[in-house]
Design a protein around this motif. Sequence first.
Motif, PDB file in Angstrom:
ATOM      1  N   ALA A 150       8.390 -38.400  54.461  1.00 39.36           N
ATOM      2  CA  ALA A 150       7.522 -38.783  53.346  1.00 39.36           C
ATOM      3  C   ALA A 150       7.756 -40.254  53.081  1.00 39.36           C
ATOM      4  CB  ALA A 150       7.840 -37.959  52.098  1.00 39.36           C
ATOM      5  N   SER A 151       6.841 -40.869  52.351  1.00 36.47           N
ATOM      6  CA  SER A 151       7.024 -42.280  52.011  1.00 36.47           C
ATOM      7  C   SER A 151       8.323 -42.490  51.233  1.00 36.47           C
ATOM      8  CB  SER A 151       5.836 -42.777  51.178  1.00 36.47           C
ATOM      9  OG  SER A 151       4.632 -42.647  51.899  1.00 36.47           O
ATOM     10  N   GLU A 152       8.701 -41.502  50.441  1.00 39.30           N
ATOM     11  CA  GLU A 152       9.904 -41.607  49.604  1.00 39.30           C
ATOM     12  C   GLU A 152      11.192 -41.426  50.405  1.00 39.30           C
ATOM     13  OE1 GLU A 152       6.470 -40.092  47.118  1.00 39.30           O
ATOM     14  OE2 GLU A 152       7.357 -39.572  49.051  1.00 39.30           O
ATOM     15  N   GLY A 153      11.088 -40.928  51.616  1.00 39.37           N
ATOM     16  CA  GLY A 153      12.281 -40.749  52.435  1.00 39.37           C
ATOM     17  C   GLY A 153      12.032 -39.748  53.551  1.00 39.37           C
ATOM     18  N   PHE A 154      12.846 -39.821  54.585  1.00 40.29           N
ATOM     19  CA  PHE A 154      12.808 -38.826  55.656  1.00 40.29           C
ATOM     20  C   PHE A 154      13.867 -37.800  55.295  1.00 40.29           C
ATOM     21  CE2 PHE A 154      11.292 -38.637  60.216  1.00 40.29           C
ATOM     22  CZ  PHE A 154      11.673 -37.317  60.411  1.00 40.29           C
ATOM     23  N   PHE A 155      13.423 -36.620  54.874  1.00 39.39           N
ATOM     24  CA  PHE A 155      14.333 -35.682  54.231  1.00 39.39           C
ATOM     25  C   PHE A 155      15.007 -34.698  55.175  1.00 39.39           C
ATOM     26  CE2 PHE A 155      11.027 -36.460  50.829  1.00 39.39           C
ATOM     27  CZ  PHE A 155      11.779 -37.407  50.161  1.00 39.39           C
ATOM     28  N   ALA A 156      14.319 -34.261  56.219  1.00 38.96           N
ATOM     29  CA  ALA A 156      14.887 -33.197  57.051  1.00 38.96           C
ATOM     30  C   ALA A 156      14.173 -33.147  58.394  1.00 38.96           C
ATOM     31  CB  ALA A 156      14.759 -31.849  56.340  1.00 38.96           C
ATOM     32  N   TYR A 157      14.829 -32.524  59.355  1.00 36.04           N
ATOM     33  CA  TYR A 157      14.188 -32.242  60.633  1.00 36.04           C
ATOM     34  C   TYR A 157      14.756 -30.950  61.211  1.00 36.04           C
ATOM     35  CZ  TYR A 157      18.352 -34.487  62.728  1.00 36.04           C
ATOM     36  OH  TYR A 157      19.635 -34.832  63.077  1.00 36.04           O
ATOM     37  N   GLN A 158      13.967 -30.330  62.083  1.00 38.55           N
ATOM     38  CA  GLN A 158      14.387 -29.095  62.740  1.00 38.55           C
ATOM     39  C   GLN A 158      15.463 -29.419  63.762  1.00 38.55           C
ATOM     40  OE1 GLN A 158      11.111 -27.094  64.592  1.00 38.55           O
ATOM     41  NE2 GLN A 158      12.380 -25.563  65.605  1.00 38.55           N
ATOM     42  N   ASP A 159      16.640 -28.837  63.597  1.00 38.40           N
ATOM     43  CA  ASP A 159      17.756 -29.150  64.494  1.00 38.40           C
ATOM     44  C   ASP A 159      18.061 -28.015  65.465  1.00 38.40           C
ATOM     45  OD1 ASP A 159      18.712 -27.584  62.289  1.00 38.40           O
ATOM     46  OD2 ASP A 159      20.759 -28.102  62.848  1.00 38.40           O
ATOM     47  N   LYS A 160      17.415 -26.842  65.276  1.00 41.96           N
ATOM     48  CA  LYS A 160      17.610 -25.712  66.181  1.00 41.96           C
ATOM     49  C   LYS A 160      16.262 -25.059  66.458  1.00 41.96           C
ATOM     50  CE  LYS A 160      22.160 -25.910  66.295  1.00 41.96           C
ATOM     51  NZ  LYS A 160      22.891 -26.274  67.547  1.00 41.96           N
ATOM     52  N   GLN A 161      16.027 -24.706  67.712  1.00 43.49           N
ATOM     53  CA  GLN A 161      14.743 -24.142  68.098  1.00 43.49           C
ATOM     54  C   GLN A 161      14.519 -22.734  67.556  1.00 43.49           C
ATOM     55  OE1 GLN A 161      11.901 -25.429  70.288  1.00 43.49           O
ATOM     56  NE2 GLN A 161      12.834 -27.037  69.073  1.00 43.49           N
ATOM     57  N   ASN A 162      15.562 -21.956  67.442  1.00 43.35           N
ATOM     58  CA  ASN A 162      15.402 -20.555  67.064  1.00 43.35           C
ATOM     59  C   ASN A 162      16.040 -20.215  65.730  1.00 43.35           C
ATOM     60  OD1 ASN A 162      13.999 -19.769  69.508  1.00 43.35           O
ATOM     61  ND2 ASN A 162      15.955 -20.058  70.555  1.00 43.35           N
ATOM     62  N   VAL A 163      16.136 -21.217  64.848  1.00 40.89           N
ATOM     63  CA  VAL A 163      16.684 -21.005  63.509  1.00 40.89           C
ATOM     64  C   VAL A 163      15.647 -21.448  62.491  1.00 40.89           C
ATOM     65  CG1 VAL A 163      18.493 -21.692  61.879  1.00 40.89           C
ATOM     66  CG2 VAL A 163      19.077 -21.294  64.274  1.00 40.89           C
ATOM     67  N   ASN A 164      15.452 -20.668  61.454  1.00 43.31           N
ATOM     68  CA  ASN A 164      14.458 -20.996  60.438  1.00 43.31           C
ATOM     69  C   ASN A 164      14.955 -22.117  59.538  1.00 43.31           C
ATOM     70  OD1 ASN A 164      12.123 -20.777  58.870  1.00 43.31           O
ATOM     71  ND2 ASN A 164      13.038 -19.267  57.500  1.00 43.31           N
ATOM     72  N   GLY A 165      14.153 -23.154  59.360  1.00 41.52           N
ATOM     73  CA  GLY A 165      14.492 -24.230  58.442  1.00 41.52           C
ATOM     74  C   GLY A 165      14.844 -25.526  59.146  1.00 41.52           C
ATOM     75  N   MET A 166      14.786 -26.608  58.357  1.00 41.43           N
ATOM     76  CA  MET A 166      15.094 -27.955  58.846  1.00 41.43           C
ATOM     77  C   MET A 166      16.382 -28.451  58.191  1.00 41.43           C
ATOM     78  SD  MET A 166      11.288 -29.647  58.568  1.00 41.43           S
ATOM     79  CE  MET A 166      10.950 -28.870  56.970  1.00 41.43           C
ATOM     80  N   LEU A 167      17.169 -29.179  58.941  1.00 43.40           N
ATOM     81  CA  LEU A 167      18.444 -29.706  58.459  1.00 43.40           C
ATOM     82  C   LEU A 167      18.192 -30.784  57.407  1.00 43.40           C
ATOM     83  CD1 LEU A 167      21.571 -29.612  58.973  1.00 43.40           C
ATOM     84  CD2 LEU A 167      21.201 -31.567  60.513  1.00 43.40           C
ATOM     85  N   LEU A 168      18.673 -30.562  56.178  1.00 41.76           N
ATOM     86  CA  LEU A 168      18.504 -31.541  55.111  1.00 41.76           C
ATOM     87  C   LEU A 168      19.463 -32.704  55.343  1.00 41.76           C
ATOM     88  CD1 LEU A 168      16.942 -31.978  52.418  1.00 41.76           C
ATOM     89  CD2 LEU A 168      18.945 -31.040  51.248  1.00 41.76           C
ATOM     90  N   LEU A 169      18.939 -33.923  55.325  1.00 40.97           N
ATOM     91  CA  LEU A 169      19.734 -35.102  55.660  1.00 40.97           C
ATOM     92  C   LEU A 169      20.492 -35.585  54.427  1.00 40.97           C
ATOM     93  CD1 LEU A 169      17.146 -36.919  57.934  1.00 40.97           C
ATOM     94  CD2 LEU A 169      18.884 -35.223  58.545  1.00 40.97           C
TER      95      LEU A 169
END
Length: 500
Positions: free
Chosen positions: A273-292
């Motif tokens: 987002a413009s306010e920040g890059f908050f998370a990304y998917q770090d595992k292919q078979n796990v639900n959710g994105m890693l919060l930075l």
Amino acid sequence: MSLKQIGAKIYAKISAYKTASWSNNPVKSQERVFKDLIAKAKHTKFGKEHDFEKISNYETFQKQVSISDYEALRPYVEEAVAGKEDILWPGKPLYFAKTSGTTSGAKYIPLTKDSMPNHIDAARNAILSYIHETGNTEFVDGKMIFLQGSPELDQKNGIHFGRLSGIVAHFIPAYLQANRMPSWETNTIEDWNTKIKKIVEETEVEDMRLISGIPSWVQTYFEILVKKHQKSISEIFPNFSLFIYGGVNYEPYRSKFEELVGKKIDSIELYPASEGFFAYQDKQNVNGMLLLLNAGIFYEFIKADEFFEEHPKVYTIKDVETDVNYVMIISNNAGLWRYNVGDTIMFTSTKPYRVIVSGRIKHFTSAFGEHVIAKEVEQAIQEASQKHKAQISEFTVAPQVKPEKGLPYHEWFIEFQKEPDNMEDFINTIDHSVRKQNSYYNDLISGNILRKLVVTKIEKDGFQEFMSARGKLGGQNKIPRLSNDREIAEQLLPFTQKAD
């Protein structure tokens, strides 16, 4: 294996080690970020007015700085836009990301020398994380396409202005520039229809291996290619292996994507987002994105169903729970302080902290007290599409409070690529899913306050025509999943499918 692939694997291993270091110590990571933010901003105008010099702990910060939105910070932003220094963060911002606010007109979100690397590093680390997990590096030797906004920037008072994706385009590493498409000239085209045709011309003969963009716009790109060549995407681009996306949930588009591509491919979800890059998917078979948690952003959370109370309880990372809908509040090294981003998130894990985006705090349907959110309608339409083999191009939901006859209802505006064989069964599956997820909605149906949802079919390309009519076609623009009024619904009526 090429030198570029070998280098990618080495960098991926280093990145994975660094990520494990901070993600295994989440609370300490956030404490370090918090102390650094306060220390660096204490001599700014905002810092002086809020006694940052006296802030030694989070509790004091809570007392001295109120939760804000853009309107609350607007006077400070306007001073920074005018070229004044040391307003929200030391010095001048490097950039302002221009976004179109729904209630307050254009918004200018500052990007600083300290915050800009977070956007670049997170995008890079998302890909490195994928490489480390899967070992797939072949895409680095082929062409990569990024469907994004224009990289042309305006300048005023020594600061550049533009869309976030256009700003980030200026920071693509040199080793990727040769592989990156479309061309700079094509990316600067403002008209979306002209731009997408030019992108097709430039890329259709290339060895495309990685494609990135909002799913709905990438789908349009795929459809043009398939229609033109009468081949699947995997036949046109046999080495295409990775799709990177953000901004909207991919699942409602997945079945149509896989049909267009002709095979299943890996994907990486991002939360920029413009306010920040908050998370990304770090595992292919796990639900959710890693919060930075180490990226210059301090996070706070408020339960969504308590957000509009006078004094809602605020949580930090150490107190959050899984499967609770939270409004996300941030303070960052661009000078946004206790800022309501507007997104709602849910934690899928706390070891490590992973999130999904559940919607927008302003995008919900609660005309009858049901507070249906984006996650619920997206899951419902995904379940119905899979069960009844339907394909959805786009959809949105609005309440119908005053129908011509009968009880009120939720109206689902859906553009089908492929309709279900039995529309009534399809509707029943959606209804069952939303009722199962949302007890308030279930009670309203059971109590005969609402009747079952109604589907209104949108004509082919109707949503694109609707967005074009609003001047929001292409780029990072997307359809709100839900509305709490009939404004969008009324504007969609000219694009509804006529009865046979």
